[in-house]
Design a protein around this motif. Structure first.
Motif, PDB file in Angstrom:
ATOM      1  N   ILE A  79     -11.313   4.720  -0.012  1.00 54.49           N
ATOM      2  CA  ILE A  79     -10.809   3.393  -0.401  1.00 54.49           C
ATOM      3  C   ILE A  79     -11.433   2.273   0.414  1.00 54.49           C
ATOM      4  O   ILE A  79     -10.945   1.141   0.385  1.00 54.49           O
ATOM      5  N   TYR A 104       3.232   7.849   4.732  1.00 49.51           N
ATOM      6  CA  TYR A 104       4.275   7.115   4.020  1.00 49.51           C
ATOM      7  C   TYR A 104       5.258   8.088   3.387  1.00 49.51           C
ATOM      8  O   TYR A 104       6.375   7.725   3.029  1.00 49.51           O
ATOM      9  N   GLN A 125     -11.591   4.918   5.260  1.00 49.11           N
ATOM     10  CA  GLN A 125     -10.241   5.304   4.853  1.00 49.11           C
ATOM     11  C   GLN A 125     -10.258   6.122   3.567  1.00 49.11           C
ATOM     12  O   GLN A 125     -11.017   5.826   2.642  1.00 49.11           O
ATOM     13  N   TYR A 126      -9.370   7.112   3.526  1.00 47.15           N
ATOM     14  CA  TYR A 126      -9.204   7.966   2.359  1.00 47.15           C
ATOM     15  C   TYR A 126      -7.719   7.997   2.022  1.00 47.15           C
ATOM     16  O   TYR A 126      -6.888   8.091   2.908  1.00 47.15           O
ATOM     17  N   LYS A 127      -7.419   7.929   0.723  1.00 44.23           N
ATOM     18  CA  LYS A 127      -6.021   7.889   0.293  1.00 44.23           C
ATOM     19  C   LYS A 127      -5.683   9.130  -0.519  1.00 44.23           C
ATOM     20  O   LYS A 127      -6.389   9.477  -1.470  1.00 44.23           O
ATOM     21  N   PHE A 151      -9.502  13.648  -0.919  1.00 43.71           N
ATOM     22  CA  PHE A 151      -8.853  12.353  -1.098  1.00 43.71           C
ATOM     23  C   PHE A 151      -9.851  11.286  -1.533  1.00 43.71           C
ATOM     24  O   PHE A 151     -11.064  11.453  -1.426  1.00 43.71           O
ATOM     25  N   SER A 194       0.805  -1.217   0.000  1.00 43.65           N
ATOM     26  CA  SER A 194       0.000   0.000   0.000  1.00 43.65           C
ATOM     27  C   SER A 194       0.839   1.268   0.000  1.00 43.65           C
ATOM     28  O   SER A 194       0.339   2.337  -0.281  1.00 43.65           O
ATOM     29  N   GLY A 231      -0.079   8.794  -1.338  1.00 43.78           N
ATOM     30  CA  GLY A 231      -0.092   7.455  -0.752  1.00 43.78           C
ATOM     31  C   GLY A 231      -0.438   7.454   0.727  1.00 43.78           C
ATOM     32  O   GLY A 231      -0.700   6.409   1.311  1.00 43.78           O
ATOM     33  N   ASN A 232      -0.467   8.625   1.354  1.00 44.51           N
ATOM     34  CA  ASN A 232      -0.811   8.709   2.766  1.00 44.51           C
ATOM     35  C   ASN A 232      -2.263   8.312   2.969  1.00 44.51           C
ATOM     36  O   ASN A 232      -3.120   8.601   2.135  1.00 44.51           O
ATOM     37  N   ILE A 233      -2.536   7.625   4.097  1.00 42.98           N
ATOM     38  CA  ILE A 233      -3.870   7.100   4.380  1.00 42.98           C
ATOM     39  C   ILE A 233      -4.456   7.812   5.602  1.00 42.98           C
ATOM     40  O   ILE A 233      -3.819   7.895   6.656  1.00 42.98           O
ATOM     41  N   TYR A 234      -5.692   8.287   5.445  1.00 42.37           N
ATOM     42  CA  TYR A 234      -6.442   8.987   6.488  1.00 42.37           C
ATOM     43  C   TYR A 234      -7.600   8.094   6.904  1.00 42.37           C
ATOM     44  O   TYR A 234      -8.471   7.793   6.087  1.00 42.37           O
ATOM     45  N   ARG A 258     -11.416   0.092   6.951  1.00 41.16           N
ATOM     46  CA  ARG A 258     -10.338  -0.678   7.554  1.00 41.16           C
ATOM     47  C   ARG A 258     -10.983  -1.837   8.310  1.00 41.16           C
ATOM     48  O   ARG A 258     -12.197  -1.841   8.520  1.00 41.16           O
TER      49      ARG A 258
END
Length: 169
Positions: free
Chosen positions: A134, A164, A143-145, A131, A24, A149-152, A137
């Motif tokens: 996605i 990341y 989750q939002y990307k 964002f 990811s 590539g950072n995931i919120y 979790r």
């Protein structure tokens, strides 16, 4: 909760990363070494960027789960918070850093990759409107990307952000 003040910054040294990037994580953004910051270095940068932080225990001890610590946080994580602040235009308050008490794993709070943010309407609107959603979790957090590539992940009372990369710093 009380806001914690800043300390003076010192020079950080690179530390080898302990594991390869997960599928990811954006491979082009991942480096073999990660620069770790002291609590003082991180808070100096956060203060300069206008980002505040809170600790329910009014402390910064990394080994106390009621504290908010930035000891051993990754430089790109702090840069990611700075990028989020400037891109969103929102007031940001960090409520969780590298202190014990969070879930374990390679890309964890303890290892310097994650920060928790207060879910203000400004920040939540920016994340969900900017964002890509996605999915949920395993714990049900939406989750939002980001393109970086950072995931919120929207947990019950905060945004749990995995940095990341610095998010385009």
């Amino acid at each position: 909760m009380t806001l914690i003040g800043t300390q003076s910054a010192a020079t950080a040294a690179p530390v080898p990363a302990s594991a390869p990037a997960p599928a990811s994580a954006p491979a082009s953004e991942y480096t073999a070494a990660v620069t770790k910051l002291t609590h003082g270095q991180a808070t100096a940068r956060l203060s300069a960027a206008g980002i505040s932080w809170r600790s329910s225990g009014n402390c910064s001890d990394r080994n106390n789960p009621t504290c908010t610590s930035f000891e051993q946080v990754n430089l790109p994580t702090i840069q990611g918070a700075e990028t989020l602040k400037s891109a969103s235009g929102c007031a940001l308050t960090i409520t969780g850093g590298t202190e014990t008490g969070h879930a374990s794993g390679t890309y964890s709070h303890w290892n310097g990759y994650k920060l928790d943010f207060s879910p203000t309407s400004c920040l939540s609107g920016y994340i969900t409107g900017t964002f890509t959603y996605i999915g949920e979790r395993g714990d049900g957090a939406a989750q939002y990307k980001a393109a970086s590539g950072n995931i919120y992940a929207r947990e019950s009372n905060h945004w749990d952000v995995t940095f990341y990369s610095c998010g385009g710093c």
